[in-house]
Motif scaffolding. Structure first.
Motif, PDB file in Angstrom:
ATOM      1  N   THR A 523      -1.719 -33.640   8.485  1.00 50.16           N
ATOM      2  CA  THR A 523      -1.006 -33.949   9.730  1.00 50.16           C
ATOM      3  C   THR A 523      -1.403 -35.360  10.137  1.00 50.16           C
ATOM      4  O   THR A 523      -2.538 -35.778   9.900  1.00 50.16           O
ATOM      5  CB  THR A 523      -1.385 -32.959  10.862  1.00 50.16           C
ATOM      6  OG1 THR A 523      -1.136 -31.623  10.412  1.00 50.16           O
ATOM      7  CG2 THR A 523      -0.569 -33.234  12.127  1.00 50.16           C
ATOM      8  N   LYS A 524      -0.483 -36.097  10.752  1.00 49.44           N
ATOM      9  CA  LYS A 524      -0.796 -37.467  11.150  1.00 49.44           C
ATOM     10  C   LYS A 524      -1.985 -37.485  12.107  1.00 49.44           C
ATOM     11  O   LYS A 524      -1.967 -36.827  13.150  1.00 49.44           O
ATOM     12  CB  LYS A 524       0.417 -38.106  11.821  1.00 49.44           C
ATOM     13  CG  LYS A 524       0.200 -39.570  12.176  1.00 49.44           C
ATOM     14  CD  LYS A 524       1.455 -40.184  12.782  1.00 49.44           C
ATOM     15  CE  LYS A 524       1.222 -41.656  13.135  1.00 49.44           C
ATOM     16  NZ  LYS A 524       2.424 -42.293  13.700  1.00 49.44           N
ATOM     17  N   PRO A 525      -3.041 -38.236  11.789  1.00 50.09           N
ATOM     18  CA  PRO A 525      -4.228 -38.257  12.669  1.00 50.09           C
ATOM     19  C   PRO A 525      -3.994 -39.077  13.936  1.00 50.09           C
ATOM     20  O   PRO A 525      -3.243 -40.051  13.924  1.00 50.09           O
ATOM     21  CB  PRO A 525      -5.292 -38.902  11.789  1.00 50.09           C
ATOM     22  CG  PRO A 525      -4.528 -39.770  10.832  1.00 50.09           C
ATOM     23  CD  PRO A 525      -3.227 -39.068  10.588  1.00 50.09           C
ATOM     24  N   ALA A 526      -4.642 -38.653  15.010  1.00 51.19           N
ATOM     25  CA  ALA A 526      -4.532 -39.348  16.294  1.00 51.19           C
ATOM     26  C   ALA A 526      -5.885 -39.837  16.802  1.00 51.19           C
ATOM     27  O   ALA A 526      -5.936 -40.708  17.676  1.00 51.19           O
ATOM     28  CB  ALA A 526      -3.897 -38.432  17.338  1.00 51.19           C
ATOM     29  N   ARG A 527      -6.974 -39.252  16.278  1.00 51.54           N
ATOM     30  CA  ARG A 527      -8.308 -39.679  16.696  1.00 51.54           C
ATOM     31  C   ARG A 527      -9.236 -39.675  15.487  1.00 51.54           C
ATOM     32  O   ARG A 527      -9.009 -38.961  14.497  1.00 51.54           O
ATOM     33  CB  ARG A 527      -8.906 -38.763  17.772  1.00 51.54           C
ATOM     34  CG  ARG A 527      -8.120 -38.653  19.045  1.00 51.54           C
ATOM     35  CD  ARG A 527      -8.986 -38.135  20.187  1.00 51.54           C
ATOM     36  NE  ARG A 527      -9.866 -39.180  20.682  1.00 51.54           N
ATOM     37  CZ  ARG A 527      -9.490 -40.144  21.529  1.00 51.54           C
ATOM     38  NH1 ARG A 527      -8.247 -40.192  21.958  1.00 51.54           N
ATOM     39  NH2 ARG A 527     -10.355 -41.044  21.939  1.00 51.54           N
ATOM     40  N   PHE A 528     -10.297 -40.482  15.603  1.00 48.92           N
ATOM     41  CA  PHE A 528     -11.349 -40.485  14.588  1.00 48.92           C
ATOM     42  C   PHE A 528     -12.680 -40.402  15.315  1.00 48.92           C
ATOM     43  O   PHE A 528     -12.954 -41.181  16.233  1.00 48.92           O
ATOM     44  CB  PHE A 528     -11.292 -41.757  13.744  1.00 48.92           C
ATOM     45  CG  PHE A 528     -12.450 -41.894  12.787  1.00 48.92           C
ATOM     46  CD1 PHE A 528     -12.497 -41.143  11.624  1.00 48.92           C
ATOM     47  CD2 PHE A 528     -13.498 -42.771  13.050  1.00 48.92           C
ATOM     48  CE1 PHE A 528     -13.557 -41.262  10.732  1.00 48.92           C
ATOM     49  CE2 PHE A 528     -14.558 -42.901  12.173  1.00 48.92           C
ATOM     50  CZ  PHE A 528     -14.589 -42.143  11.004  1.00 48.92           C
ATOM     51  N   LYS A 529     -13.504 -39.441  14.910  1.00 53.55           N
ATOM     52  CA  LYS A 529     -14.819 -39.287  15.516  1.00 53.55           C
ATOM     53  C   LYS A 529     -15.869 -39.263  14.415  1.00 53.55           C
ATOM     54  O   LYS A 529     -15.648 -38.688  13.338  1.00 53.55           O
ATOM     55  CB  LYS A 529     -14.898 -37.986  16.321  1.00 53.55           C
ATOM     56  CG  LYS A 529     -13.934 -37.914  17.496  1.00 53.55           C
ATOM     57  CD  LYS A 529     -14.069 -36.591  18.232  1.00 53.55           C
ATOM     58  CE  LYS A 529     -13.063 -36.480  19.376  1.00 53.55           C
ATOM     59  NZ  LYS A 529     -13.188 -35.194  20.100  1.00 53.55           N
ATOM     60  N   ALA A 530     -16.997 -39.903  14.688  1.00 54.17           N
ATOM     61  CA  ALA A 530     -18.056 -39.951  13.677  1.00 54.17           C
ATOM     62  C   ALA A 530     -19.351 -40.445  14.302  1.00 54.17           C
ATOM     63  O   ALA A 530     -19.365 -41.000  15.412  1.00 54.17           O
ATOM     64  CB  ALA A 530     -17.663 -40.871  12.532  1.00 54.17           C
ATOM     65  N   ALA A 531     -20.430 -40.204  13.580  1.00 58.18           N
ATOM     66  CA  ALA A 531     -21.718 -40.818  13.909  1.00 58.18           C
ATOM     67  C   ALA A 531     -21.929 -41.928  12.886  1.00 58.18           C
ATOM     68  O   ALA A 531     -22.204 -41.666  11.714  1.00 58.18           O
ATOM     69  CB  ALA A 531     -22.839 -39.790  13.837  1.00 58.18           C
ATOM     70  N   LEU A 532     -21.771 -43.173  13.327  1.00 56.44           N
ATOM     71  CA  LEU A 532     -21.827 -44.330  12.430  1.00 56.44           C
ATOM     72  C   LEU A 532     -23.295 -44.701  12.192  1.00 56.44           C
ATOM     73  O   LEU A 532     -24.006 -45.053  13.139  1.00 56.44           O
ATOM     74  CB  LEU A 532     -21.089 -45.495  13.087  1.00 56.44           C
ATOM     75  CG  LEU A 532     -20.451 -46.563  12.205  1.00 56.44           C
ATOM     76  CD1 LEU A 532     -19.364 -45.952  11.347  1.00 56.44           C
ATOM     77  CD2 LEU A 532     -19.872 -47.671  13.073  1.00 56.44           C
ATOM     78  N   PRO A 533     -23.806 -44.617  10.945  1.00 57.58           N
ATOM     79  CA  PRO A 533     -25.205 -44.955  10.689  1.00 57.58           C
ATOM     80  C   PRO A 533     -25.418 -46.471  10.657  1.00 57.58           C
ATOM     81  O   PRO A 533     -24.915 -47.159   9.777  1.00 57.58           O
ATOM     82  CB  PRO A 533     -25.490 -44.337   9.316  1.00 57.58           C
ATOM     83  CG  PRO A 533     -24.188 -43.920   8.754  1.00 57.58           C
ATOM     84  CD  PRO A 533     -23.109 -44.178   9.734  1.00 57.58           C
ATOM     85  N   VAL A 534     -26.159 -46.976  11.617  1.00 61.74           N
ATOM     86  CA  VAL A 534     -26.380 -48.409  11.768  1.00 61.74           C
ATOM     87  C   VAL A 534     -27.815 -48.738  11.369  1.00 61.74           C
ATOM     88  O   VAL A 534     -28.769 -48.142  11.879  1.00 61.74           O
ATOM     89  CB  VAL A 534     -26.118 -48.865  13.219  1.00 61.74           C
ATOM     90  CG1 VAL A 534     -26.350 -50.362  13.361  1.00 61.74           C
ATOM     91  CG2 VAL A 534     -24.706 -48.501  13.649  1.00 61.74           C
TER      92      VAL A 534
END
Length: 656
Positions: A523-534
């Motif tokens: 399905t077309k995505p509308a949001r992206f969530k993540a824990a970005l390792p910096v």
């Protein structure tokens, strides 16, 4: 064949993949920049078809040349208004100028900073002299009008070699005759014959320096609140036409009606931008022609091409129409300088500096005799410390590396949340039915603010995207969506025998970004969530030593620092591969009472004590160091930066 389409496709493709934002014109007309690019591209094709079919071929060629010119100008407009594609910082234009007490001091510092460094290994000189050559660059860019010419290199036996009269790449077939005794490759100078340790040694370079100093330096500060206003200072006027997220546009004039071009040219107007955090932004695009003029030309082309199609206009009439329009445009611009400047980041305020020249401008002329730092012939030469040459002290030039001048050593979790910048660009979907299967990816990019730990951590290593924890795409109802290719792969149950590189997955992790393809999800995505390792270096430390209290193995004499690793034992060294033995082993700095000094050059004598023995590293600096300092990275670690990105929006997110 549409020749311009071949030449211009890279420009258009770059803008499409960047995810152009909306320009002021696009908002006014209800069209996005995407749509403007597509429509102008289609119009260009349509005009080409009309013009190649004209019976009057000379008229067709003339109009096509005008059309190509306008097409390019309009693409330049789209680039200017394309929006933030990346975040990039720089130093202020007057970073070095502000280090000195007056103009005489900066002239002396500039001239003293020119030191020729003669050494044996210059890869670009391979074809001329078995890598024999030298570098000769000032310690910083002179901020005012100037010219600098090198004439001869002098040797200890009285011989001279002449510099080329112009800087260009050599005529490969006849380089000696074309460029004389020395070849200028733009990055370094090459001898045209191989030299060895028995050859006469260079002792000086002669040259000529000329400069003109401005009568006045006038700086204006601009903000979004100034749009529509005219700012005045000392009779100079700045009309602020536009101030966008990453750009501003102004017109410069003089109150008494004097033509400003008589007092300063384009290169004498310094246009800068500062973020809300006080960082200076690198610029990415400049406009010197009013946007309205480009659109007026386009309208005139539409009218003239329509007449040409009907056979109602000839070449002479076309020339008269364009000459009349050009005259009107020139009159409209009379007494004004138009300037638009776009930057790599969010602009909080603009700084516009005018370098004003006139009859009273001071002229400076100098005959130069520049020193040569003549390093030992070979890095494999088994030298003693007494063989390492010295060089006369110069005026100080201060280190302008961004990490060195950064105000923060590193960021903590809260500062990362406040200061790190995320950019999102939606993928572009073409209206053309023939291109329905063409999909440019959406892009999520991240940019870390300028900190001192950048000395150790390259930008591509700052975020470990592929190790991202719990990253998910969601639909409009906040339900997870899946990679369609992964779903099919799991269904097949044949993972071991599948060529994964041949599969078009829905997203791809890269060094500075995540690329994703909306059509490849279930399905077309509308949001992206993540824990970005910096990756951060919270344990970065600096060990300083006064010049009369140096550790064993380090010696500082004048502007020369020697580190003998047979005796000096650093707390840690920079990791290097076996073939990188000449790279620096530590991040080494020196300071005087005002700040960190800039390197003239560094040389690593990897076999100073014989093969497989510790090397000797030699540094030369501008000025006279008072303190020796080594930075140690210490133990680095990853911390998670939680991101939540709306994929229906474009531009900066999670940034302050």
């Amino acid at each position: 064949m549409n020749i311009y389409k071949v030449l211009g496709v890279a420009v258009v493709s770059a803008m499409l993949s960047a995810g152009c934002a909306e320009s002021k014109e696009a908002k006014q007309e209800g069209r996005t920049v995407y749509e403007q690019i597509q429509q102008r591209d289609e119009l260009h094709d349509a005009r080409f078809e009309i013009l190649k079919g004209l019976e009057d071929e000379e008229l067709g060629r003339a109009l096509y040349g005008q059309e190509m010119s306008n097409f390019q100008w309009m693409m330049d407009v789209f680039v200017f208004y394309a929006g933030i594609e990346k975040v990039e910082y720089t130093q202020p234009e007057f970073f070095h100028f502000n280090q000195y007490s007056d103009r005489d001091a900066i002239i002396e510092a500039y001239l003293q900073s020119m030191v020729a460094v003669n050494s044996w290994k210059h890869l670009s000189c391979m074809q001329y002299s078995n890598e024999q050559g030298f570098t000769l660059k000032p310690g910083f860019e002179f901020p005012f009008r100037y010219s600098l010419t090198y004439t001869n290199m002098i040797f200890d036996n009285g011989d001279t070699l002449g510099f080329p009269e112009y800087a260009s790449f050599p005529d490969m077939a006849n380089n000696k005759q074309a460029l004389g005794d020395i070849v200028d490759t733009r990055e370094e100078f090459c001898f045209t014959e191989a030299r060895d340790e028995k050859s006469p040694r260079p002792v000086a370079v002669k040259g000529e320096f000329y400069a003109e100093l401005p009568e006045q330096i006038i700086t204006f500060e601009l903000s979004a609140e100034d749009v529509g206003e005219t700012l005045e200072r000392d009779g100079f006027l700045i009309n602020v036409l536009e101030f966008g997220e990453d750009y501003y546009v102004v017109e410069i004039s003089i109150e008494d009606g004097t033509d400003p071009s008589k007092l300063f040219g384009n290169e004498d107007v310094l246009a800068e931008a500062v973020t809300a955090n006080g960082d200076y932004l690198a610029w990415r695009s400049t406009r010197r022609r009013p946007t309205s003029e480009v659109y007026q030309e386009n309208d005139l082309l539409e009218e003239v091409i329509a007449k040409a199609k009907q056979g109602n206009i000839d070449l002479e009439a076309v020339k008269k129409d364009f000459e009349a329009w050009q005259k009107d445009s020139k009159e409209a611009r009379a007494g004004k300088i138009y300037l638009g400047r776009a930057f790599n980041g969010q602009v909080e305020k603009g700084l516009l500096t005018l370098l004003v020249y006139g009859e009273e401008s001071k002229k400076v002329e100098r005959e130069l005799e520049l020193p040569v730092l003549d390093l030992p012939y070979s890095r494999t030469y088994e030298i003693s410390l007494g063989d390492i040459p010295e060089i006369e002290l110069t005026a100080p030039v201060y280190n302008d590396r961004l990490p060195v001048t950064a105000s923060r050593t590193e960021l903590n979790a809260q500062e990362i949340s406040d200061l790190m910048t995320l950019l999102h660009f939606r993928g572009y979907e073409f209206d053309d039915p023939k291109k329905q299967d063409v999909e440019t990816p959406g892009v999520i990019r991240w940019f870390y603010p300028n900190v001192q730990s950048d000395v150790f951590i390259e930008s591509g290593n700052r975020v470990a995207a592929s190790a991202m924890a719990g990253h998910k795409f969601f639909d409009e109802n906040n339900e997870p969506v899946q990679d369609a290719a992964e779903v099919e792969l799991k269904k097949s149950g044949n993972l071991e025998n599948t060529d994964l590189e041949s599969i078009e997955f829905a997203y791809d992790f890269k060094a500075h970004s995540i690329d994703y393809y909306p059509k490849r999800f279930t399905t077309k995505p509308a949001r992206f969530k993540a824990a970005l390792p910096v990756l951060i270096a919270p344990n970065l430390t600096k060990e300083s030593y006064a010049k009369d209290e140096l550790p064993q193995g380090a010696s500082l004499k004048g502007n020369r620092l020697i580190i003998d690793y047979a005796e000096f034992e650093p707390r840690e060294t920079i990791k290097r591969k076996a073939y990188e033995q000449e790279r620096r082993r530590n991040e080494v700095f020196v300071k005087d009472s005002k700040g960190y000094l800039k390197e003239i050059t560094r040389q690593s004598f990897v076999y100073a004590h014989g093969r497989n023995k510790p090397p000797v590293d030699v540094y030369y600096f501008y000025g006279e160091p008072e303190t020796f300092e080594i930075w140690y990275m210490g133990e680095a670690k990853f911390i998670d930066y939680d991101v939540d990105i709306d994929l229906n929006s474009t531009g900066t997110q999670n940034a302050k």
